[in-house]
Each structure stands twice: as structure tokens, then as C-alpha cells.
Design a protein around this motif. Structure first.
Motif, PDB file in Angstrom:
ATOM      1  N   UNK A  73       0.854  -1.831  -0.166  1.00  0.00           N
ATOM      2  CA  UNK A  73      -0.243   0.109   0.006  1.00  0.00           C
ATOM      3  C   UNK A  73       1.120   1.514  -0.095  1.00  0.00           C
ATOM      4  N   UNK A  74       2.028   1.245   0.782  1.00  0.00           N
ATOM      5  CA  UNK A  74       2.584   2.377   0.906  1.00  0.00           C
ATOM      6  C   UNK A  74       3.277   3.058  -0.344  1.00  0.00           C
ATOM      7  N   UNK A  75       4.113   1.973  -1.141  1.00  0.00           N
ATOM      8  CA  UNK A  75       4.054   1.439  -2.611  1.00  0.00           C
ATOM      9  C   UNK A  75       3.127   2.768  -3.405  1.00  0.00           C
ATOM     10  N   UNK A 175     -12.907   3.554   1.954  1.00  0.00           N
ATOM     11  CA  UNK A 175     -13.248   5.609   1.244  1.00  0.00           C
ATOM     12  C   UNK A 175     -11.794   6.589   1.423  1.00  0.00           C
ATOM     13  N   UNK A 176     -11.126   5.696   2.596  1.00  0.00           N
ATOM     14  CA  UNK A 176     -10.360   6.712   3.082  1.00  0.00           C
ATOM     15  C   UNK A 176      -8.969   6.080   2.088  1.00  0.00           C
ATOM     16  N   UNK A 177      -8.933   5.090   1.774  1.00  0.00           N
ATOM     17  CA  UNK A 177      -8.377   4.016   0.546  1.00  0.00           C
ATOM     18  C   UNK A 177      -7.834   5.604  -0.674  1.00  0.00           C
ATOM     19  N   UNK A 181      -5.042   8.538  -1.495  1.00  0.00           N
ATOM     20  CA  UNK A 181      -4.784   8.462  -3.312  1.00  0.00           C
ATOM     21  C   UNK A 181      -4.647   9.723  -4.151  1.00  0.00           C
ATOM     22  N   UNK A 182      -5.723  10.545  -3.982  1.00  0.00           N
ATOM     23  CA  UNK A 182      -6.029  11.796  -4.093  1.00  0.00           C
ATOM     24  C   UNK A 182      -4.802  12.916  -3.386  1.00  0.00           C
ATOM     25  N   UNK A 183      -4.678  12.982  -2.199  1.00  0.00           N
ATOM     26  CA  UNK A 183      -3.924  14.320  -1.294  1.00  0.00           C
ATOM     27  C   UNK A 183      -3.164  13.727  -0.881  1.00  0.00           C
ATOM     28  N   UNK A 195      -4.990  12.296   9.044  1.00  0.00           N
ATOM     29  CA  UNK A 195      -6.173  11.495   9.914  1.00  0.00           C
ATOM     30  C   UNK A 195      -6.946  12.565  10.475  1.00  0.00           C
ATOM     31  N   UNK A 196      -5.937  14.336   9.712  1.00  0.00           N
ATOM     32  CA  UNK A 196      -7.347  15.480  10.083  1.00  0.00           C
ATOM     33  C   UNK A 196      -7.463  16.068   9.320  1.00  0.00           C
ATOM     34  N   UNK A 197      -7.310  15.637   7.180  1.00  0.00           N
ATOM     35  CA  UNK A 197      -7.821  16.051   6.267  1.00  0.00           C
ATOM     36  C   UNK A 197      -9.106  14.879   6.528  1.00  0.00           C
ATOM     37  N   UNK A 198      -8.638  13.617   6.289  1.00  0.00           N
ATOM     38  CA  UNK A 198     -10.258  12.820   5.882  1.00  0.00           C
ATOM     39  C   UNK A 198     -11.273  12.778   6.933  1.00  0.00           C
TER      40      UNK A 198
END
Length: 339
Positions: A73-75, A175-177, A181-183, A195-198
Motif C-alpha cells: 500500500x505504501x508503495x 473511502x479513506x484509501x 490516493x488523491x491527496x 487523520x486530520x484531513x479525511x
């Protein structure tokens, strides 16, 4: 009563995580069942066996999670490291491995000491919030990068209480994933920004004592509040902060003047002696800690800390760390006109 705790780190941080885990076990003998989920990223067998023996010594359950998928996922999302490691992202990327019958899961950072019982924390009503956390002690202006106003809280990701039924019932992880990907390209504080944005507007504010940050132990509370002019709705009152300092439950170190408590050399960290006492009781008591920092900026910082009155130094520190952050909130979504 059952306590489910998630720790995650790479092999370099295993000794510090182990010291935190020891303090948790020792101060939570009043809780009947404790299960530790350990996201062991590239662990050596030596360190892993120490964790297993520690859990066995206290009669607790240890579940070692597979981190290979998390690393993929990190990659995929091109996640940035923190202090040279990607392990900070594990708190989100291993959640899919937690059994469905676990309702509450407490993430605790490696650089912590559990100073008391967590019984009251795991009984706090979550009121439908997907996560609960404590406000950050130093990111006064950092919030503005995410469109978070001065009157809104910005949370620290070192201690997170996950309300997993809410996650499971609303596909929060999926939804978090998609959001990440966008931000992710805009995030400077990595998973803490996520954490703070989503979860903006969806985070229950926990009492400060559940993530008392070492920075708050390095200065008198009055001095701290005179420099960081917090809106009470976005942070805590001075009385709440003073109460947390008097009776902390989880102490989160942070770097102080560039150092963690385990750093070698001249170290001014306010939690150093407390950490070393716990380390001396742990299976990692012979661990030498990390080499001392030789960065010029930290040498200057320590010199000024010794030279200046605390309030003057703190004003200088706050100015230096926040000087490039815009004073007006800028929502990252506006940069791409994403709605």
C-alpha cells in the motif's frame, strides 16, 4: 473487560516499542484481557521473541500481523517516510487484519510510556465517531495547510482510539484509501495529516492525559499557553492541561531539542529519566539507544535553550517552526478544484 491495542514499527524501533509495551502491561493489571496486535515490519527474530516472552510473562495475548500488504500500500500510494521509516503508516494499513469481533482498537505510538490504567479510556462513549484522539501540542499553524481554521482542532496521531463497527458499517477504510490516493502528495505530516484531513469533523476529542506530549512537560503550562494562543474549542483550557500534566495516563515523547529520550549524548528531554527507568526493567535493557544528533541546527537549538529564558526560547521556536505556513487556511482540495 477487554483491551485491544495496536502497535506498529520497524526493527529499529522495536526496543522502544517494547519499553512502551512493558509499561502498558505493568500499569494495566486491573484489565482482565489484553490483546496486543503487533505490526512487526521487517522484525528480527531476536526482537520478535522478546515481544513474545514479554506477553507470556504477563499472561497477555500477542498477535503478530503481516505487514507485507501494508508495505505494498505504501508503495502504491507513494507514502513518504518519517525519520527514515514508512512504519508510521502501519496504523491505517493493517486495520483490515483486525478481527471483525473487535469493537475498539487503541493505537499507541512507539515513543510512549503508559503511565496508568487504560480502563477509563476504553469505556469512553464514542457516540458514533469513527476515531478519537488528543489535540496536537505544537502544530499551531500546520493545520492551515489542510484548511483547518484556528477555531478547529488539529489532532495528534500518536494515540488513536478506533471505533471499528463504524468503520465496518460504512466502508471507512475503502473511502479513506480513495482519499489518500488523491491527496497524499500534499501531506507533510504524513498519516497525521491524513487523520486530520479525511476525518475532519469526525474525530472525538479525548482528554489530554491520554496523549500528554513531552513538549508540554518541558515548559510551565502558563508559559506554553502564553506563546501558543489556543482557542479553547480547538484545544484545551489551562486547567485541563495542568490536570493532564499532574496525572498523565499516556506520555508521548516527541523529539525535544532534536532528541528522543533514548538519544545518546547531552540530552535535555524532560522524559529521559522516566524512559531510562522503564528500559532498565525491559528485555531491551542493554540496548544502547540511538547515536547523539550532530546536526548543526540542533546544536544551535540546544545552545539557545540553555542561554535564553524559557519563554523567549519558546517564542523563537514557535516562530521558526511556523514561519513558512500561511496564516489563512488553504483547503488542499482547492488546488485541483476537486469537489
Amino acid at each position: 473487560m477487554q483491551l485491544n491495542v495496536l502497535y506498529g514499527c520497524d526493527d529499529n524501533y522495536a526496543p522502544y516499542t517494547g519499553v512502551s509495551l512493558l509499561s502498558l502491561f505493568e500499569n494495566n493489571k486491573d484489565i482482565e484481557e489484553i490483546t496486543i496486535y503487533l505490526a512487526a515490519m521487517n522484525f528480527s527474530e531476536v526482537n520478535l521473541s522478546k515481544f513474545r516472552r514479554l506477553a507470556e510473562q504477563y499472561g497477555r495475548k500477542l498477535v503478530v500481523l503481516d505487514t507485507e500488504r501494508a508495505q505494498e500500500y505504501m508503495k502504491t500510494y507513494q507514502c513518504k517516510g518519517w525519520n527514515g521509516s514508512l512504519a508510521t503508516w502501519l496504523r491505517f494499513f493493517v486495520l483490515e487484519q483486525i478481527p471483525e469481533d473487535v469493537n475498539r482498537l487503541l493505537w499507541i505510538d512507539s515513543d510512549t510510556i503508559v503511565n496508568g490504567s487504560l480502563r477509563d479510556l476504553i469505556e469512553i462513549p464514542l457516540e458514533g465517531y469513527p476515531v478519537a484522539a488528543v489535540c496536537d501540542s505544537v502544530c499551531y499553524w500546520e493545520r492551515f495547510r489542510l484548511g483547518i481554521a484556528k477555531s478547529e482542532p488539529y489532532f495528534n496521531a500518536g494515540v488513536i482510539l478506533f471505533n471499528l463497527p463504524v468503520w465496518q458499517g460504512n466502508d471507512v477504510l475503502g473511502k479513506m484509501m480513495e482519499h489518500l490516493e488523491k491527496y497524499v502528495q500534499y501531506y507533510k505530516a504524513n498519516d497525521q495529516d491524513l487523520l486530520n484531513d479525511f476525518f475532519k469533523g469526525q474525530i472525538l476529542k479525548l482528554p489530554m492525559r491520554y496523549n500528554l506530549q513531552g513538549f508540554q512537560l518541558g515548559y510551565p503550562i502558563r508559559t506554553y499557553f502564553s506563546v501558543y494562543h489556543w482557542d479553547e474549542s480547538a484545544y484545551y483550557t489551562q486547567d485541563e492541561a495542568q490536570s493532564a500534566v499532574a496525572q498523565p495516563c499516556i506520555i508521548h515523547f516527541f523529539r525535544f531539542l532534536g532528541d528522543y529520550p533514548w538519544q545518546q549524548g547531552k540530552n535535555y528531554h524532560p522524559v529521559r529519566e522516566r524512559y531510562l527507568r522503564w528500559q532498565a526493567r525491559s528485555p531491551w535493557k542493554e540496548h544502547p539507544g540511538a547515536p547523539k544528533r550532530t546536526d548543526a541546527v540542533f546544536k544551535v537549538e540546544k545552545f539557545l535553550y540553555r542561554l535564553l529564558p524559557k519563554k523567549c526560547f519558546l517564542h523563537l521556536f514557535a516562530w521558526f517552526t511556523n514561519r513558512k505556513v500561511p496564516k489563512v487556511p488553504v483547503d488542499i482540495r482547492a488546488r485541483e478544484n476537486i469537489k
